[in-house]
Design a protein around this motif. Structure first.
Motif, PDB file in Angstrom:
ATOM      1  N   ARG A  58      57.908  68.319  54.908  1.00  0.00           N
ATOM      2  CA  ARG A  58      56.938  67.939  55.996  1.00  0.00           C
ATOM      3  C   ARG A  58      55.533  68.104  54.980  1.00  0.00           C
ATOM      4  NH1 ARG A  58      56.671  72.521  60.079  1.00  0.00           N
ATOM      5  NH2 ARG A  58      54.785  71.539  60.593  1.00  0.00           N
ATOM      6  N   GLY A  59      55.535  68.493  53.854  1.00  0.00           N
ATOM      7  CA  GLY A  59      54.344  68.607  53.195  1.00  0.00           C
ATOM      8  C   GLY A  59      53.809  69.928  52.991  1.00  0.00           C
ATOM      9  N   ILE A  60      54.448  70.909  53.605  1.00  0.00           N
ATOM     10  CA  ILE A  60      54.199  72.190  53.627  1.00  0.00           C
ATOM     11  C   ILE A  60      54.563  72.759  52.234  1.00  0.00           C
ATOM     12  CG2 ILE A  60      54.683  74.598  54.557  1.00  0.00           C
ATOM     13  CD1 ILE A  60      53.338  72.628  56.529  1.00  0.00           C
ATOM     14  N   PRO A  61      53.472  73.413  51.633  1.00  0.00           N
ATOM     15  CA  PRO A  61      53.597  73.980  50.012  1.00  0.00           C
ATOM     16  C   PRO A  61      54.777  75.094  50.212  1.00  0.00           C
ATOM     17  CG  PRO A  61      51.186  74.399  50.714  1.00  0.00           C
ATOM     18  CD  PRO A  61      52.012  73.831  51.979  1.00  0.00           C
ATOM     19  N   ALA A 108      58.272  65.076  64.956  1.00  0.00           N
ATOM     20  CA  ALA A 108      58.481  65.830  63.716  1.00  0.00           C
ATOM     21  C   ALA A 108      58.471  65.130  62.363  1.00  0.00           C
ATOM     22  CB  ALA A 108      59.877  66.634  63.985  1.00  0.00           C
ATOM     23  N   TYR A 109      57.544  64.529  62.304  1.00  0.00           N
ATOM     24  CA  TYR A 109      56.983  63.552  61.186  1.00  0.00           C
ATOM     25  C   TYR A 109      57.238  64.506  59.874  1.00  0.00           C
ATOM     26  CZ  TYR A 109      54.190  60.931  57.747  1.00  0.00           C
ATOM     27  OH  TYR A 109      53.983  60.165  56.684  1.00  0.00           O
ATOM     28  N   LYS A 110      57.793  63.885  58.856  1.00  0.00           N
ATOM     29  CA  LYS A 110      58.104  64.410  57.431  1.00  0.00           C
ATOM     30  C   LYS A 110      57.459  63.426  56.511  1.00  0.00           C
ATOM     31  CE  LYS A 110      62.302  66.921  58.514  1.00  0.00           C
ATOM     32  NZ  LYS A 110      63.769  66.918  58.199  1.00  0.00           N
ATOM     33  N   ARG A 111      56.520  63.800  55.946  1.00  0.00           N
ATOM     34  CA  ARG A 111      55.722  62.799  55.211  1.00  0.00           C
ATOM     35  C   ARG A 111      56.596  62.759  53.851  1.00  0.00           C
ATOM     36  NH1 ARG A 111      54.591  59.775  51.990  1.00  0.00           N
ATOM     37  NH2 ARG A 111      52.890  59.392  50.651  1.00  0.00           N
ATOM     38  N   TYR A 112      57.092  63.602  53.475  1.00  0.00           N
ATOM     39  CA  TYR A 112      57.881  63.671  52.115  1.00  0.00           C
ATOM     40  C   TYR A 112      59.371  63.473  52.389  1.00  0.00           C
ATOM     41  CZ  TYR A 112      53.031  64.341  50.484  1.00  0.00           C
ATOM     42  OH  TYR A 112      51.750  64.066  50.119  1.00  0.00           O
ATOM     43  N   ALA A 113      59.797  62.968  53.568  1.00  0.00           N
ATOM     44  CA  ALA A 113      61.141  63.009  53.857  1.00  0.00           C
ATOM     45  C   ALA A 113      62.034  62.490  52.515  1.00  0.00           C
ATOM     46  CB  ALA A 113      61.484  61.965  55.098  1.00  0.00           C
ATOM     47  N   MET A 145      54.215  56.671  54.971  1.00  0.00           N
ATOM     48  CA  MET A 145      53.045  57.531  54.768  1.00  0.00           C
ATOM     49  C   MET A 145      51.980  57.420  56.103  1.00  0.00           C
ATOM     50  SD  MET A 145      50.321  56.830  51.712  1.00  0.00           S
ATOM     51  CE  MET A 145      49.053  57.679  51.367  1.00  0.00           C
ATOM     52  N   ALA A 146      51.675  58.164  56.605  1.00  0.00           N
ATOM     53  CA  ALA A 146      50.904  58.175  57.812  1.00  0.00           C
ATOM     54  C   ALA A 146      49.393  58.156  57.514  1.00  0.00           C
ATOM     55  CB  ALA A 146      51.156  59.359  58.693  1.00  0.00           C
ATOM     56  N   LEU A 147      48.745  57.096  58.004  1.00  0.00           N
ATOM     57  CA  LEU A 147      47.216  57.028  57.695  1.00  0.00           C
ATOM     58  C   LEU A 147      46.627  57.578  58.740  1.00  0.00           C
ATOM     59  CD1 LEU A 147      47.185  53.462  56.749  1.00  0.00           C
ATOM     60  CD2 LEU A 147      47.603  55.200  55.226  1.00  0.00           C
ATOM     61  N   PRO A 148      45.390  58.668  58.150  1.00  0.00           N
ATOM     62  CA  PRO A 148      44.757  59.130  59.195  1.00  0.00           C
ATOM     63  C   PRO A 148      44.220  58.170  60.266  1.00  0.00           C
ATOM     64  CG  PRO A 148      44.009  59.599  56.861  1.00  0.00           C
ATOM     65  CD  PRO A 148      44.866  58.568  56.716  1.00  0.00           C
ATOM     66  N   GLY A 149      44.079  58.725  61.308  1.00  0.00           N
ATOM     67  CA  GLY A 149      43.872  58.023  62.675  1.00  0.00           C
ATOM     68  C   GLY A 149      45.071  57.751  63.501  1.00  0.00           C
ATOM     69  N   THR A 150      46.105  58.263  62.808  1.00  0.00           N
ATOM     70  CA  THR A 150      47.583  57.882  63.281  1.00  0.00           C
ATOM     71  C   THR A 150      47.887  58.993  64.224  1.00  0.00           C
ATOM     72  OG1 THR A 150      48.284  56.542  61.764  1.00  0.00           O
ATOM     73  CG2 THR A 150      49.856  56.885  63.298  1.00  0.00           C
ATOM     74  N   PRO A 151      47.840  59.105  65.582  1.00  0.00           N
ATOM     75  CA  PRO A 151      47.997  60.155  66.469  1.00  0.00           C
ATOM     76  C   PRO A 151      49.479  61.010  66.207  1.00  0.00           C
ATOM     77  CG  PRO A 151      47.253  58.438  67.913  1.00  0.00           C
ATOM     78  CD  PRO A 151      47.669  57.740  66.597  1.00  0.00           C
ATOM     79  N   GLY A 152      49.642  62.045  66.170  1.00  0.00           N
ATOM     80  CA  GLY A 152      50.765  62.841  66.087  1.00  0.00           C
ATOM     81  C   GLY A 152      51.344  62.845  64.872  1.00  0.00           C
ATOM     82  N   LEU A 153      50.709  62.484  63.769  1.00  0.00           N
ATOM     83  CA  LEU A 153      51.544  62.409  62.464  1.00  0.00           C
ATOM     84  C   LEU A 153      50.758  63.041  61.433  1.00  0.00           C
ATOM     85  CD1 LEU A 153      52.985  58.737  62.252  1.00  0.00           C
ATOM     86  CD2 LEU A 153      54.095  60.796  63.489  1.00  0.00           C
ATOM     87  N   ALA A 154      49.555  63.867  61.862  1.00  0.00           N
ATOM     88  CA  ALA A 154      48.692  64.524  60.902  1.00  0.00           C
ATOM     89  C   ALA A 154      49.361  65.520  59.918  1.00  0.00           C
ATOM     90  CB  ALA A 154      47.793  65.163  61.389  1.00  0.00           C
ATOM     91  N   TYR A 155      49.112  65.149  58.725  1.00  0.00           N
ATOM     92  CA  TYR A 155      50.059  66.063  57.604  1.00  0.00           C
ATOM     93  C   TYR A 155      48.770  66.344  56.560  1.00  0.00           C
ATOM     94  CZ  TYR A 155      49.654  62.407  54.400  1.00  0.00           C
ATOM     95  OH  TYR A 155      49.362  61.144  53.665  1.00  0.00           O
ATOM     96  N   THR A 156      49.145  67.261  55.544  1.00  0.00           N
ATOM     97  CA  THR A 156      48.226  67.482  54.415  1.00  0.00           C
ATOM     98  C   THR A 156      48.911  67.055  53.315  1.00  0.00           C
ATOM     99  OG1 THR A 156      46.989  69.307  55.380  1.00  0.00           O
ATOM    100  CG2 THR A 156      47.090  69.080  53.188  1.00  0.00           C
ATOM    101  N   ALA A 157      48.046  66.014  52.537  1.00  0.00           N
ATOM    102  CA  ALA A 157      48.486  65.506  51.307  1.00  0.00           C
ATOM    103  C   ALA A 157      48.365  66.740  50.238  1.00  0.00           C
ATOM    104  CB  ALA A 157      47.717  64.300  50.971  1.00  0.00           C
ATOM    105  N   ASP A 158      49.006  67.125  49.368  1.00  0.00           N
ATOM    106  CA  ASP A 158      48.785  68.353  48.646  1.00  0.00           C
ATOM    107  C   ASP A 158      49.680  68.152  47.338  1.00  0.00           C
ATOM    108  OD1 ASP A 158      48.820  70.892  47.914  1.00  0.00           O
ATOM    109  OD2 ASP A 158      49.034  71.536  49.986  1.00  0.00           O
ATOM    110  N   GLY A 159      48.868  68.877  46.353  1.00  0.00           N
ATOM    111  CA  GLY A 159      49.254  68.819  44.969  1.00  0.00           C
ATOM    112  C   GLY A 159      50.140  69.832  44.621  1.00  0.00           C
TER     113      GLY A 159
END
Ligand SMILES: Cc1ncc(C[n+]2csc(CCOP(=O)(O)OP(=O)(O)O)c2C)c(N)n1
Ligand code: SF4
Lengths: 279, 572
Positions: B426-429, B392-397, B406-420
């Protein structure tokens, strides 16, 4: 949530549980499903794929996948994707855009991404309208299409993205139709496999602001010709077709962008160049 | 004898192709070989290539990147359009004008300073040597007037000339002999030998970036930042990195955001017009928490302004140009050598706080070349806080420090969307007021909790509460201010110097301590509207009386202006 590393993945493994904001019937749902199908067919893993986009309804796609996503600013998706791919050549990078995002505000980046030929797959969901801002003319809108911002039509002739891509040096050019998700998935997979910059224009109706586009179902048809590696020939065909020829239209063999080479020096050594000798 | 304040300043001017920059660089090198510090700045006319130019060289017994008040000597290969530089090459009655009589008299603009004119047939002298050039004779004359050792001059010529070395050396010798027979502007003895560097501000910034760990650069050419990029392109290639020449600055900034999202410390360099184009995407860096560094080598603005000349007028845009509340870092090097340390630090700050950082260098630093003490650097790379695994990775915890892994692309299980788009943890708008507030607080907290240590400013003087005057400045004004303060102190007026390096986030507590006991503050900056003064008034409580000394570019402040202002303040 995350499937074990060994298992073969299905399209659904690439779809996130985040519910799209799209209108019911929007063509972009099918594009999303084609993307996930293509990624599964390619045998990729979501963590090794990045989906980069700008702003627009179509640009919402990254978060609807289980891949790494980058939802940047309006019109700059190709630039962000270029930086990402050059810095991380190990990743598969897809770029998602709309006709406003990609051809209007991002038009310059489109030309130069084609020229640069970085190994990216550029998917433009073209609905001949700005969906997100509620119905203005885009560079692919017909000149007589009436809207609040351009009553009676813009009077401005539309832009021909496929020809421009060819003229600018794209290495793979295809047209797809969202109404055929399996066909689109196959084209996308081929685009990803093809080295260099691959451009896939997906006709994807905006049912809300362009209800007339529901008729695209009847108009789309497979391209009656095989892809060529001659850009002039491809351009002539595209210029003269009816705009609904679906399939891979051009496959070039230009060398992709040359990225980093292995290090031959160290920072400390670079610093020594400035040290004064003698005296 | 010219009042050189432990230094001698000379200028060499001429029209395009006269080789004044080549000779200026050799003089700099000769001074270095003789054990001196020295500084070369340059000015040129509006032509793209060729056209009149002047190399201004100050040879000193102490390290400085300030120009002196007056030039001891102005030598010209010819006088065509050289009058344009009169304001940049101030002379007085103790100065000497050297020119070839065959090229006519020096312009009235120079003669009216009272400077003496010494005609020297540079061209005819050069002709005496097979393959000799007037600029090499002029180099010899200038070096000879300063009494630089012949050996140092010869070595400098030999090091920089591949072809025509012999002729070059002979022409310089001839020039030195001419000088010896006439005038004298001797240098003080050289300082004790130490290890030194010869470097430009742009090279220093580039090297600082590399030291900080930057391995990806995307940029669009612009004066006066281009040399920084031209330094970095081959250097990056040697380090396994890349420089992409972008189609414009909108692309540059978005490319580096993409690269940094992928984990590569990334930088772009530009000047005001380019920074203006980057502003929207810098906000994306703030919201999506993607570290990037932008070096702004400031030039005279607004708009295209004076592309080749310096000004400190991008402070406002660097601090306040972003829309929304967008906390980010702004750092300013306060010496030419500090372009290295400040840029390296900016990379560290960007990476450790996951924010965009802007480095405010300027044309003066960027294009000047100087002999400097070995630049101070940190010699470590600050690794970004990354996420490696977990459910349950939270990019913006919402962490205590505000920085979240910060999860770097390539890391399994932590995919998120960087968003403006504003988002939840979690990074969800999200358009919820509570998410917006929580994320704004988080992003502000990262900067509020930053402890810059001693790096926030250079503080000089003011030990034991000495003096109740303080001069506040930043960037390339620091050199002349430092020298002005030293001269005022010799005349009994003590003042402290506080040169800010960290402009954002502001450090009010630290400045308060630095200004304890101060009753008068002088704010020095090179822009028209007093941007630094307004910033200080907005972010800090300034004690007592506040005076402003400012003017727009391109003329640099000279130590004497600071000195006189301090004496006035001291008399109050
Ligand atoms: C700099 C900037 N200008 C304008 C906008 C407003 N805007 C958002 S999306 C959009 C157009 C999107 O159209 P298109 O790319 O065709 O995507 P669609 O919504 O049709 O999928 C515009 C103008 C913005 N977000 N940023
Ligand atoms: S407005 Fe049009 S493009 Fe946007 S989601 Fe609705 S149907 Fe799709």
């Amino acid at each position: 949530m995350n499937p074990p590393a060994s298992a073969a993945l299905a399209a659904k493994d690439f779809k996130s549980d985040y519910k799209p904001i799209w209108c019911p019937g929007c063509g972009d749902y099918s594009v999303l499903s084609s993307v996930t199908k293509a990624l599964a067919a390619l045998g990729l893993r979501p963590e090794n794929v990045a989906v980069v986009s700008g702003i627009g309804c179509s640009s919402r796609i990254p978060a609807y996948t289980t891949c790494y996503g980058f939802h940047g600013v309006h019109g700059r998706s190709l630039a962000a994707a270029t930086g990402l791919k050059v810095a991380r050549p190990d990743l598969t990078v897809l770029v998602a855009s709309g006709d406003g995002d990609g051809y209007s505000i991002g038009g310059n980046h489109f030309l130069h991404a084609c020229r640069r030929n970085v190994d990216l797959t550029y998917i433009v969901m073209d609905n001949h309208v700005y969906g997100m801002t509620k119905g203005q003319a885009s560079p692919t809108t017909e000149p007589d299409w009436d809207s609040k911002l351009s009553p009676g039509g813009s009077g401005v002739r539309e832009f021909h993205p496929l020809v421009i891509a060819l003229a600018s040096g794209a290495n793979f050019v295809a047209r797809a139709f969202s109404g055929d998700p399996n066909g689109t998935a196959a084209i996308l997979a081929e685009a990803v496999r093809h080295p260099g910059f691959s451009f896939v224009e997906v006709l994807s109706p905006c049912v809300t602001f362009r209800p007339d586009q529901r008729a695209w179902k009847e108009r789309a048809h497979p391209a009656p010709v095989a892809p060529t590696d001659d850009p002039a020939r491809a351009a002539r065909r595209i210029m003269t077709d009816d705009g609904f020829n679906i399939g891979v239209l051009y496959k070039g063999n230009r060398k992709p962008y040359r990225g980093a080479v292995p290090a031959t020096s160290t920072v400390a050594e670079l610093g020594r160049r400035f040290e004064l000798q003698g005296g | 004898m010219h009042p050189g304040h432990g230094s001698v300043s000379v200028a060499l001017a001429g029209s395009g192709g006269a080789g004044v920059m080549t000779a200026g660089n050799m003089l700099l090198e000769a001074a270095a070989q003789a054990g001196y510090y020295s500084l070369m700045t340059r000015t040129s006319g509006p032509q793209i290539r060729g056209g009149e130019a002047a190399a201004m060289v100050r040879v000193c017994s102490f390290p400085t990147d300030a120009q002196d008040d007056r030039f001891a000597v102005l030598a010209a290969i010819d006088w065509q359009n050289i009058g344009r530089f009169a304001a940049e090459i101030p002379l007085d009655s103790s100065s000497l004008l050297i020119g070839d009589p065959a090229q006519g008299d020096p312009p009235e603009l120079f003669l009216k300073s009272g400077a003496r004119y010494l005609p020297l047939p540079l061209k005819a002298l050069a002709k005496q040597i097979e393959g000799g050039w007037p600029n090499m004779v002029a180099l010899g004359v200038l070096a000879g007037l300063m009494r630089l050792p012949a050996q140092a001059v010869e070595r400098a010529v030999a090091r920089s000339m591949k072809k025509g070395r012999e002729a070059g050396i002979n022409a310089a010798r001839l020039g030195m002999a001419q000088a010896a027979a006439r005038e004298d502007f001797p240098l003080p003895p050289p300082p004790p030998k130490t290890v030194r560097w010869l470097i430009t501000g742009n090279e220093a910034a580039g090297l600082g970036a590399l030291r900080g760990g930057v391995r990806f650069v995307a940029a669009y050419p612009i004066t006066p930042a281009t040399e920084l990029l031209e330094y970095m392109a081959p250097a990056l290639a040697k380090l396994g990195g890349t420089l992409v020449q972008a189609e414009d600055e909108l692309a540059s900034i978005n490319m580096i955001l993409g690269a940094s999202y992928g984990g590569a410390p990334a930088l772009t360099a530009t000047s005001g017009p380019g920074l203006s184009l980057m502003i929207e995407a810098l906000g994306l860096g703030v919201t999506a928490e993607i570290p990037v560094v932008v070096v702004d080598v400031m030039r005279t603005g607004p708009s295209t302004g004076i592309a080749t000349k310096s000004e400190q007028a991008d402070l406002n845009i660097a601090l306040y140009g972003l829309h929304g509340d967008a906390p980010h870092v702004v750092v300013a090097p306060n010496s030419l050598a500090d372009c290295l340390g400040a840029t390296e630090w900016a990379v560290h700050l960007a990476e450790s706080l996951q924010v965009p950082a802007i480095v405010l260098s300027d044309q003066y630093f960027g294009q000047a070349r100087a002999v400097v003490d070995v630049p101070v650097f940190q010699d470590r790379v600050v690794a970004r806080l990354t996420a490696k695994n977990g459910a349950a990775y939270k990019r913006y915890a919402l962490t205590e420090s505000g920085v979240s892994p910060m999860a770097l692309p390539g890391t399994p299980g932590l995919a998120y969307t960087a968003d403006g788009l504003e988002h939840n943890e979690r990074g969800i708008p999200s358009s919820q007021a509570s998410d917006h507030l929580a994320q704004m607080d988080k992003r502000a907290r990262k900067l509020a909790q930053l402890d810059p240590g001693e790096n926030w400013a250079s503080q000089e003087g003011g030990c034991d509460g000495e003096g109740d005057i303080a001069v506040l400045t930043f960037g390339s004004c620091t050199g002349p201010v430092r020298e002005g303060i030293a001269r005022a102190r010799a005349d009994g007026v003590a003042a402290r110097l506080v040169s800010l390096r960290l402009l954002s986030p502001a450090q009010p507590e630290r400045l308060k301590q630095a200004l304890a006991g101060v009753k008068r503050v002088l704010v020095v900056e090179q822009n028209h509207s007093g941007q630094f003064l307004r910033y200080l008034r907005g972010e800090y409580d300034l004690p007592g009386e506040v005076a402003s000394l400012r003017r727009p570019g391109p003329l640099p402040f000279r130590p004497d202006e600071i000195y006189r202002r301090l004496l006035e303040l001291g008399r109050k």
